[in-house]
Design an enzyme around this catalytic site. Structure first.
Site, mmCIF file in Angstrom:
data_model
loop_
_atom_site.group_PDB
_atom_site.id
_atom_site.type_symbol
_atom_site.label_atom_id
_atom_site.label_comp_id
_atom_site.label_asym_id
_atom_site.label_seq_id
_atom_site.Cartn_x
_atom_site.Cartn_y
_atom_site.Cartn_z
ATOM 1 N N HIS A 153 67.424 -23.508 -9.752
ATOM 2 C CA HIS A 153 66.124 -22.871 -9.969
ATOM 3 C C HIS A 153 65.497 -22.541 -8.616
ATOM 4 O O HIS A 153 65.901 -23.083 -7.590
ATOM 5 C CB HIS A 153 65.237 -23.844 -10.761
ATOM 6 N N CYS A 200 64.379 -16.582 -12.219
ATOM 7 C CA CYS A 200 63.556 -17.357 -11.320
ATOM 8 C C CYS A 200 63.442 -16.763 -9.921
ATOM 9 O O CYS A 200 62.354 -16.638 -9.382
ATOM 10 C CB CYS A 200 64.047 -18.788 -11.265
ATOM 11 N N ASP A 250 55.127 -22.323 -9.881
ATOM 12 C CA ASP A 250 56.404 -21.831 -10.426
ATOM 13 C C ASP A 250 56.125 -20.600 -11.267
ATOM 14 O O ASP A 250 55.743 -20.702 -12.427
ATOM 15 C CB ASP A 250 57.078 -22.915 -11.274
#
Lengths: 673, 319
Positions: free
Chosen positions: A464, A420, A480
């Protein structure tokens, strides 16, 4: 050496004391310096060897010297003798030394009482369900030991004493409940409890360099738990907002320095409201995690929302002070997962959110400039960048290759593997190059549904990072990039995506283990909700049911004392009443008891088990020849009054008369016995 | 106890003297066993049956026979053997050619005092014929029911179970006997007296009835009316509870055992001339009540030389 108190110890009693002392110190072991448990075990071992193998116990002078050395060692270790850790360390050390001189039964009883104290001291540090269960079991165990030790003669089988101890504890249950409900709860502790502080607590930091979140991802620790009142959102909507990072120096993203007034009135909430409570684990307290986008919050003092929509506690006017408390925090939030954050950005902020170090990532810049040259709109550029991640061979892995100075270049064109934070960082760099204000949001994504207790467990492994881009007219929009590469990470959560695999995660995936852990976790949360969480607020609500409104703590103590007194009083009355009802029916027996007491003063032993009144009377008459006729008359009257029909109570009356005037004396019978 | 009771009974002094005479008469024949004789009489007064467990030749038969003579009761003796049939005890229907009908010939059971000698030598079938008659006090044969005489008193004897050729009596049947006594060997002095005086049979034959059947029946009727106070019932309950909970016995006393204890204690109180049952009365009969009803469990804490009843009495306090 006659009394029980000075009776020498026996092997079994010694074993009981050893078990109790070691058991009482056991929960402290994790907090203690390693030499302390070693010292304890050594002392216990020495004492046992002294019994079994005939070793010598240390002499008094040596014991005193040892005590001083141990005291100094604790002081040297902790630099204080105050506080939870140093205090328990000192207690354990002194118990260990006391064990060396436990020669008599009295010493052992003292050790047992100290063991109660020692084991309860753990509550200053931990209040989990585990600890409570251990305490419960241990108190029972210690009570058994205490009963065994208090016995004059040989120990009886453990089970029998265990039942007795259990009964004793159950009998004390009402008083425990009264004190639990009524004892004053103070919003802040009476004494400041110096805690270890700055311990190795994991959590999100206000900086992000590649690798940070990987380390978190390997941790199975629980970050917080969330219970939704109503339907929970889809897993893909579970973005728990943490620190927002806007500053970038080429390798590290960091939080905005300084503070800005937030503009929240521009937020437009859409869709359904989600109502939920969050129970934050002890540890790092800087961030209060909430679902994007929080509308209302309550439950803690000084909760505020930062300009970057992040919930936190304001401490004395400063944001984000580190407070690693030992208890959990609980708060309630209402969020809308669908929203528009149309915050207007002034020029200064526009520049801040597009700032990049000069002459880095030339290849990326080239790529992005090719997009802007095409005259693409910001939204198209976002799509273009996401398409790059989606279409080119990028991989999601927790063990990527290291990146050089030009992080985005290396990542986008060379390694193409990461997780991430790599994707978020590279994406944010590209956006900023295109002049789109962008920031990185760290936090947690997803969470494991505990279907036992119907709540979500969010672990450190769910940590995250994603990005927010500011688009004209739409405000801050969440993008994202990880979802473009590994959508399963977002939809399934880290635990089930098999991407965040750790050893603990593998074990957790075994069906029944997973189930047992979920049940355990639910029990722990209930424990927290109903027992540990019973603080001043719940107590006030509870008492208001009985018409007691916001009482002073002095008044609470009075109420608690009154309730305990009433309980004990009721018990006393009940006992007296049951004794009385029995006594009423047997007036003759009471007369005879008086008779026995008077004879006992003349050193006539009371009737043996199974000895009849007549036999007892005969024995007494033999011993006191002068009173013999009187004794015989009394016994005859007693037997008649008690065992024969006595319709008008004549025999009882006669017995009363005889007893009334019966005054046997020993002085007249010097040779009686 | 201030509760008035109309059922209270007490033997008048004349009856008490008669009981005393009866025991004296028996004591002259069975020398040195006064306590056992008194218990046997109490058993009879309580309308119970008596079981004597002892070695052959210590006077079991003589006791039964003397009891019958002293009370003027009809007496029959049945020697139980392994080939004894129920009909040998109860009686048998025989075809009478003159009348052309079956006639029931009453067996030895139809005496007022029956000595069932060595009952554990008989097969269970014959044993149960006797024991059922004891319980029902009547006999049914060929569809006719015949009442047994009153008073009806069975003195059973049995050999110690370890002897060869014995069928042990089941617990449920042992319960039909109110008391079990052991006579035991006489003391040296008493034995010398026995040896000097020789044959007992002649003495038994010469025995004149001391108590009439009517007087005996009247005393038997009085027994259930002897006053039972609450503390005595408490005591009996405590004794029963102890046998059930102390863990020293295979099975504790049954409620029927408890009733037997109360009845025997009442009979003893009557013999003692007490107006109510005293603790001593319970204690006097207790060992003979439990002797055949309780069996010490393996690992029991009761020492082997103490008899079970005494051990229990020692460990239960009087309420």
């Amino acid at each position: 050496m006659s009394g029980a108190a000075t009776a020498p110890v026996t092997w079994h009693r010694l074993l009981w004391t050893s078990g109790v002392v070691v058991g009482a110190s056991l929960p402290h072991w994790v907090n203690l310096a390693p030499w302390i448990p070693v010292l304890l075990v050594a002392c216990v071992g020495w004492r046992l060897a002294a019994w079994r193998l005939g070793w010598r116990l240390p002499a008094k002078t040596l014991r005193i010297v040892l005590a001083f050395i141990a005291f100094a060692a604790v002081l040297a270790q902790y630099h204080t003798i105050n506080g939870v850790e140093a205090g328990s360390a000192l207690l354990v050390v002194m118990v260990a030394l006391k064990f060396l001189e436990a020669r008599t039964q009295r010493d052992q009883l003292v050790l047992m009482i100290i063991a109660y104290f020692l084991v309860f001291a753990i509550l200053l540090d931990q209040q989990s369900f585990w600890v409570a269960m251990y305490l419960l079991g241990f108190v029972w165990f210690t009570t058994i030991g205490l009963l065994q030790l208090g016995r004059r003669d040989a120990l009886v089988p453990g089970m029998k004493t265990a039942r007795l101890a259990g009964r004793l504890l159950l009998q004390s249950l009402p008083i425990m409940l009264v004190l639990f409900l009524l004892f004053p709860r103070l919003p802040s502790p009476l004494w400041a409890m110096p805690s270890s502080g700055g311990g190795a607590t994991s959590g999100l930091s206000d900086e992000m360099s590649p690798g940070d979140i990987t380390n978190l991802g390997l941790s199975d620790e629980v970050a917080f738990r969330v219970e939704f009142f109503g339907d929970p959102p889809r897993p893909g909507e579970l973005y728990w907002r943490g620190p927002v990072l806007g500053g970038f120096n080429g390798s590290t993203w960091s939080r905005e320095a300084g503070m800005r007034r937030g503009t929240f009135e521009t937020i437009e909430f859409r869709g359904d409201a989600r109502d939920y409570r969050v129970v934050l684990e002890p540890g790092d307290r800087r961030w209060l995690f909430a679902l994007d986008m929080p509308r209302e919050w309550s439950g803690l003092d000084n909760m505020i929302m930062g300009s970057d929509y992040q919930l936190r506690i304001r401490f004395g006017g400063r944001f984000g002070r580190r407070d690693s408390g030992s208890s959990r925090l609980e708060y309630r939030v209402t969020s809308h997962t669908s929203y528009l954050a149309r915050e207007p950005l002034n020029d200064l902020m526009q520049r801040y959110y597009t700032r990049l170090p000069e002459d880095t990532n030339p290849r990326t810049r080239e790529l992005v400039e090719s997009w802007t040259a095409q005259g693409l709109s910001p939204l198209d550029i976002v799509e273009e960048a996401l398409a790059l991640f989606r279409d080119e061979p990028f991989y999601y892995t927790l063990s990527p290759a290291a990146l050089g100075r030009h992080t985005a270049d290396d990542f986008l064109f060379e390694t193409r593997e990461g997780f991430c934070e790599h994707y978020a960082s590279a994406f944010a760099i590209m956006m900023r190059m295109a002049g789109i204000p962008t920031r990185i949001v760290t936090g947690y994504q997803g969470g494991e549904l505990n279907d036992v207790g119907e709540y979500y467990i969010v672990r450190q492994s769910d940590a995250h990072a994603w990005t927010e881009v500011w688009l004209d007219g739409r405000g801050w929009v969440r993008v994202d990039p990880t979802a473009a590469v590994a959508p399963e990470r977002i939809e399934l959560g880290s635990a089930r995506s098999a991407l965040g695999e750790s050893a603990a995660g593998v074990i957790r995936d075994i069906g029944w283990v997973r189930r047992a852990m979920l049940i355990w976790d639910a029990a722990d949360l209930y424990w927290y909700d109903w027992v540990v969480g019973y603080g001043p607020t719940m107590q006030r609500i509870f008492l208001s049911n009985f018409g007691v409104e916001s009482p002073q703590w002095t008044r609470l103590i009075l109420i608690a004392a009154g309730a305990v007194g009433a309980l004990l009083g009721a018990l006393t009355l009940w006992l007296a009443w049951s004794q009385r009802s029995r006594g009423e029916a047997d007036a003759a027996a009471r007369c005879f008891a008086t008779f026995r007491r008077r004879l006992a003063r003349c050193r006539i032993p009371p009737p043996a088990s199974g000895e009849t009144p007549a036999a007892y009377g005969a024995r007494a008459a033999d011993a006191l020849p002068e009173a013999a006729p009187e004794i015989r008359r009394i016994v005859a009257a007693y037997v008649e009054a008690r065992y024969e029909p006595d319709p008008n109570g004549a025999a009882l009356e006669r017995l009363r008369g005889l007893i009334g005037s019966f005054r046997p004396s020993l002085s007249r019978h010097p040779n009686a016995s | 106890m201030a509760t008035p009771t109309l059922r209270a009974a007490r033997a008048d002094s004349a009856s008490q003297a008669l009981i005393s005479d009866l025991v004296d008469a028996l004591d002259r024949i069975i020398v040195g066993k006064r306590q056992q004789l008194r218990l046997a009489v109490a058993c009879l007064l309580a309308r119970g049956h008596l079981l004597i467990e002892d070695l052959p030749g210590v006077g079991k038969t003589t006791l039964a026979h003397a009891l019958a003579k002293a009370l003027g009761l009809s007496y029959q003796r049945v020697q139980f053997t392994s080939d004894l049939l129920p009909a040998d005890v109860i009686g048998v229907s025989v075809f009478n050619r003159d009348t052309g009908r079956f006639e029931f010939h009453k067996g030895p059971l139809f005496a007022q005092l029956v000595l069932a000698d060595e009952i554990n030598r008989a097969t269970p079938k014959a044993q149960s014929a006797l024991l059922e008659a004891m319980e029902e006090r009547q006999v049914t044969a060929d569809g006719h029911t015949y009442s047994l005489p009153a008073p009806f008193f069975v003195v059973g004897t049995r050999n110690p179970a370890h002897q060869i050729g014995t069928f042990p009596l089941p617990e449920s049947q042992l319960d039909r006997f109110l008391m079990q006594l052991e006579l035991g060997y006489p003391s040296p002095d008493d034995e010398r007296l026995l040896l000097a005086n020789g044959e007992r049979r002649a003495m038994v034959d010469e025995l004149e009835p001391v108590l009439s059947v009517e007087a005996l029946l009247r005393l038997q009727d009085l027994v259930p009316h002897v006053h039972l106070s609450e503390p005595i019932l408490d005591y009996v309950q405590a004794l029963l509870a102890h046998t059930r909970t102390c863990g020293d016995f295979v099975v504790g006393l049954s409620p029927r055992g408890g009733i037997s204890l109360v009845r025997a204690a009442q009979a003893w109180a009557l013999m003692e001339g007490h107006a109510g049952v005293h603790p001593e009365d319970v204690q006097a009969v207790f060992p003979s009540i439990v002797a055949h009803r309780l069996e010490a469990a393996s690992g029991s804490s009761i020492e082997s030389h103490v008899d079970l009843g005494t051990a229990i009495l020692r460990s239960v306090a009087l309420p």
